[in-house]
Design a protein around this motif. Structure first.
Motif, PDB file in Angstrom:
ATOM      1  N   THR A 177     -11.214  -6.481  -1.449  1.00 37.57           N
ATOM      2  CA  THR A 177     -10.804  -6.682  -2.831  1.00 37.57           C
ATOM      3  C   THR A 177     -11.692  -7.766  -3.449  1.00 37.57           C
ATOM      4  O   THR A 177     -11.956  -8.793  -2.830  1.00 37.57           O
ATOM      5  N   GLN A 178     -12.169  -7.507  -4.654  1.00 36.09           N
ATOM      6  CA  GLN A 178     -13.125  -8.402  -5.305  1.00 36.09           C
ATOM      7  C   GLN A 178     -12.415  -9.604  -5.929  1.00 36.09           C
ATOM      8  O   GLN A 178     -11.416  -9.444  -6.636  1.00 36.09           O
ATOM      9  N   VAL A 179     -12.959 -10.776  -5.664  1.00 34.31           N
ATOM     10  CA  VAL A 179     -12.518 -12.016  -6.306  1.00 34.31           C
ATOM     11  C   VAL A 179     -13.724 -12.593  -7.034  1.00 34.31           C
ATOM     12  O   VAL A 179     -14.771 -12.838  -6.422  1.00 34.31           O
ATOM     13  N   THR A 180     -13.577 -12.798  -8.334  1.00 37.16           N
ATOM     14  CA  THR A 180     -14.658 -13.353  -9.149  1.00 37.16           C
ATOM     15  C   THR A 180     -14.157 -14.599  -9.856  1.00 37.16           C
ATOM     16  O   THR A 180     -13.140 -14.541 -10.556  1.00 37.16           O
ATOM     17  N   SER A 186      -2.794 -10.115  -0.959  1.00 36.12           N
ATOM     18  CA  SER A 186      -1.845  -9.593   0.019  1.00 36.12           C
ATOM     19  C   SER A 186      -2.457  -8.409   0.753  1.00 36.12           C
ATOM     20  O   SER A 186      -3.319  -7.717   0.206  1.00 36.12           O
ATOM     21  N   CYS A 187      -1.991  -8.208   1.964  1.00 34.14           N
ATOM     22  CA  CYS A 187      -2.489  -7.105   2.788  1.00 34.14           C
ATOM     23  C   CYS A 187      -1.308  -6.526   3.554  1.00 34.14           C
ATOM     24  O   CYS A 187      -0.614  -7.248   4.286  1.00 34.14           O
ATOM     25  N   VAL A 188      -1.105  -5.230   3.373  1.00 32.06           N
ATOM     26  CA  VAL A 188      -0.030  -4.543   4.078  1.00 32.06           C
ATOM     27  C   VAL A 188      -0.640  -3.712   5.200  1.00 32.06           C
ATOM     28  O   VAL A 188      -1.603  -2.965   4.977  1.00 32.06           O
ATOM     29  N   VAL A 189      -0.049  -3.833   6.381  1.00 34.72           N
ATOM     30  CA  VAL A 189      -0.567  -3.163   7.564  1.00 34.72           C
ATOM     31  C   VAL A 189       0.381  -2.049   7.991  1.00 34.72           C
ATOM     32  O   VAL A 189       1.601  -2.222   7.969  1.00 34.72           O
ATOM     33  N   SER A 190      -0.181  -0.930   8.401  1.00 40.74           N
ATOM     34  CA  SER A 190       0.616   0.166   8.939  1.00 40.74           C
ATOM     35  C   SER A 190      -0.118   0.785  10.121  1.00 40.74           C
ATOM     36  O   SER A 190      -1.323   0.604  10.281  1.00 40.74           O
ATOM     37  N   GLY A 191       0.637   1.494  10.960  1.00 41.23           N
ATOM     38  CA  GLY A 191       0.036   2.221  12.062  1.00 41.23           C
ATOM     39  C   GLY A 191      -0.123   1.451  13.353  1.00 41.23           C
ATOM     40  O   GLY A 191      -0.704   1.962  14.311  1.00 41.23           O
ATOM     41  N   THR A 192       0.379   0.210  13.387  1.00 48.62           N
ATOM     42  CA  THR A 192       0.292  -0.581  14.603  1.00 48.62           C
ATOM     43  C   THR A 192       1.383  -1.640  14.596  1.00 48.62           C
ATOM     44  O   THR A 192       2.057  -1.837  13.587  1.00 48.62           O
ATOM     45  N   THR A 193       1.535  -2.333  15.727  1.00 45.27           N
ATOM     46  CA  THR A 193       2.524  -3.399  15.819  1.00 45.27           C
ATOM     47  C   THR A 193       1.966  -4.652  15.170  1.00 45.27           C
ATOM     48  O   THR A 193       1.111  -5.336  15.735  1.00 45.27           O
ATOM     49  N   PHE A 194       2.444  -4.956  13.985  1.00 45.78           N
ATOM     50  CA  PHE A 194       1.902  -6.071  13.212  1.00 45.78           C
ATOM     51  C   PHE A 194       2.197  -7.414  13.868  1.00 45.78           C
ATOM     52  O   PHE A 194       1.314  -8.264  14.005  1.00 45.78           O
ATOM     53  N   GLN A 196      -2.786   5.850  13.172  1.00 42.82           N
ATOM     54  CA  GLN A 196      -3.977   5.362  12.485  1.00 42.82           C
ATOM     55  C   GLN A 196      -3.659   4.019  11.824  1.00 42.82           C
ATOM     56  O   GLN A 196      -2.750   3.914  11.015  1.00 42.82           O
ATOM     57  N   VAL A 197      -4.443   3.027  12.165  1.00 42.90           N
ATOM     58  CA  VAL A 197      -4.231   1.685  11.610  1.00 42.90           C
ATOM     59  C   VAL A 197      -4.803   1.629  10.196  1.00 42.90           C
ATOM     60  O   VAL A 197      -5.944   2.027   9.959  1.00 42.90           O
ATOM     61  N   GLN A 198      -4.000   1.136   9.275  1.00 49.93           N
ATOM     62  CA  GLN A 198      -4.455   0.987   7.887  1.00 49.93           C
ATOM     63  C   GLN A 198      -4.117  -0.403   7.378  1.00 49.93           C
ATOM     64  O   GLN A 198      -3.015  -0.906   7.630  1.00 49.93           O
ATOM     65  N   LEU A 199      -5.070  -0.994   6.672  1.00 48.30           N
ATOM     66  CA  LEU A 199      -4.878  -2.286   6.034  1.00 48.30           C
ATOM     67  C   LEU A 199      -5.220  -2.110   4.561  1.00 48.30           C
ATOM     68  O   LEU A 199      -6.334  -1.670   4.238  1.00 48.30           O
ATOM     69  N   VAL A 200      -4.287  -2.440   3.694  1.00 48.94           N
ATOM     70  CA  VAL A 200      -4.487  -2.233   2.267  1.00 48.94           C
ATOM     71  C   VAL A 200      -4.303  -3.566   1.548  1.00 48.94           C
ATOM     72  O   VAL A 200      -3.214  -4.137   1.537  1.00 48.94           O
ATOM     73  N   GLU A 201      -5.415  -4.033   0.943  1.00 50.92           N
ATOM     74  CA  GLU A 201      -5.391  -5.312   0.229  1.00 50.92           C
ATOM     75  C   GLU A 201      -5.042  -5.108  -1.240  1.00 50.92           C
ATOM     76  O   GLU A 201      -5.301  -4.045  -1.809  1.00 50.92           O
ATOM     77  N   SER A 202      -4.519  -6.164  -1.839  1.00 53.38           N
ATOM     78  CA  SER A 202      -4.270  -6.186  -3.272  1.00 53.38           C
ATOM     79  C   SER A 202      -4.314  -7.631  -3.746  1.00 53.38           C
ATOM     80  O   SER A 202      -4.261  -8.562  -2.938  1.00 53.38           O
ATOM     81  N   GLY A 203      -4.437  -7.802  -5.054  1.00 52.55           N
ATOM     82  CA  GLY A 203      -4.352  -9.136  -5.628  1.00 52.55           C
ATOM     83  C   GLY A 203      -5.651  -9.758  -6.080  1.00 52.55           C
ATOM     84  O   GLY A 203      -5.657 -10.855  -6.631  1.00 52.55           O
ATOM     85  N   GLY A 204      -6.765  -9.094  -5.865  1.00 49.43           N
ATOM     86  CA  GLY A 204      -8.038  -9.642  -6.332  1.00 49.43           C
ATOM     87  C   GLY A 204      -8.127  -9.579  -7.847  1.00 49.43           C
ATOM     88  O   GLY A 204      -7.262  -9.033  -8.524  1.00 49.43           O
ATOM     89  N   GLY A 205      -9.193 -10.161  -8.388  1.00 47.92           N
ATOM     90  CA  GLY A 205      -9.404 -10.130  -9.819  1.00 47.92           C
ATOM     91  C   GLY A 205     -10.363 -11.213 -10.261  1.00 47.92           C
ATOM     92  O   GLY A 205     -11.079 -11.796  -9.444  1.00 47.92           O
ATOM     93  N   SER A 206     -10.350 -11.454 -11.569  1.00 47.82           N
ATOM     94  CA  SER A 206     -11.238 -12.461 -12.155  1.00 47.82           C
ATOM     95  C   SER A 206     -10.421 -13.630 -12.656  1.00 47.82           C
ATOM     96  O   SER A 206      -9.358 -13.445 -13.250  1.00 47.82           O
ATOM     97  N   VAL A 207     -10.938 -14.825 -12.427  1.00 47.47           N
ATOM     98  CA  VAL A 207     -10.227 -16.035 -12.825  1.00 47.47           C
ATOM     99  C   VAL A 207     -11.242 -17.112 -13.143  1.00 47.47           C
ATOM    100  O   VAL A 207     -12.369 -17.090 -12.625  1.00 47.47           O
ATOM    101  N   GLN A 208     -10.869 -18.037 -13.970  1.00 43.60           N
ATOM    102  CA  GLN A 208     -11.746 -19.172 -14.270  1.00 43.60           C
ATOM    103  C   GLN A 208     -11.628 -20.231 -13.177  1.00 43.60           C
ATOM    104  O   GLN A 208     -10.621 -20.310 -12.474  1.00 43.60           O
ATOM    105  N   THR A 240     -16.478 -16.726  -5.110  1.00 44.22           N
ATOM    106  CA  THR A 240     -16.686 -15.339  -5.531  1.00 44.22           C
ATOM    107  C   THR A 240     -17.218 -14.503  -4.374  1.00 44.22           C
ATOM    108  O   THR A 240     -18.230 -14.843  -3.752  1.00 44.22           O
ATOM    109  N   ALA A 241     -16.520 -13.405  -4.073  1.00 42.18           N
ATOM    110  CA  ALA A 241     -16.888 -12.541  -2.955  1.00 42.18           C
ATOM    111  C   ALA A 241     -15.911 -11.374  -2.889  1.00 42.18           C
ATOM    112  O   ALA A 241     -14.897 -11.358  -3.599  1.00 42.18           O
ATOM    113  N   VAL A 242     -16.221 -10.434  -2.022  1.00 41.43           N
ATOM    114  CA  VAL A 242     -15.243  -9.417  -1.644  1.00 41.43           C
ATOM    115  C   VAL A 242     -14.457  -9.973  -0.464  1.00 41.43           C
ATOM    116  O   VAL A 242     -15.053 -10.420   0.520  1.00 41.43           O
TER     117      VAL A 242
END
Length: 121
Positions: free
Chosen positions: A115-118, A21-29, A1-13, A90-92
C-alpha cells in the motif's frame, strides 16, 4: 492459501498520521510473527517494524517513538500506527507473515500486495 491484504495507505502532509492494517487469512495467525516493510523507488525493501507471536516488537531506528506496531489475534490483524510522518517515509508498505524463528533482518515469508504511503513537505 495464505493471503495478506493491506489497507490504510494514502497521502498526507509532513507531521501527519496514518494507520495501516493488514488482515491475514489461510493460516494460523496467532502463532506467527508479523512485520511491516517498506520499499522506496530505487531502494531495497527494509524493515519498519516487527512483532512476534508473544508480542515482542522491533523497530528500525528512524521509526522508534513515531511508529507503533500492534496485533489483534482475534481479528487476524496487524496494524502500524505512523505518527509525525516525514517525506522520507514515502514508500510502498508491505505486510509480512513469517515464522517466529526467522529474524526480521531477512526478507522471508508471505507478503501482501503493498500500500502506497506518500508524505509531502
Amino acid at each position: 492459501q495464505v493471503q495478506l491484504v493491506e489497507s490504510g495507505g494514502g497521502s498526507v502532509q509532513a507531521g501527519g498520521s496514518l494507520r495501516l492494517s493488514c488482515v491475514v487469512s489461510g493460516t494460523t495467525f496467532s502463532g506467527n510473527a508479523m512485520g511491516w516493510y517498506r520499499q522506496a523507488p530505487g531502494k531495497q525493501r527494509e524493515l519498519v517494524a516487527g512483532i512476534t507471536s508473544d508480542g515482542k516488537t522491533e523497530y528500525r531506528d528512524s521509526a522508534k517513538a513515531r511508529f507503533f506496531i500492534s496485533r489483534d489475534n482475534a481479528k487476524n490483524t496487524v496494524s502500524l500506527q505512523m505518527n509525525s510522518l516525514k517525506p522520507e517515509d514515502t514508500a510502498v508498505y508491505y505486510c509480512n507473515l513469517r515464522s517466529n524463528w526467522v529474524s526480521f533482518r531477512f526478507l522471508n515469508g508471505y507478503w501482501g500486495q503493498g500500500t502506497q504511503v506518500t508524505v509531502s513537505s
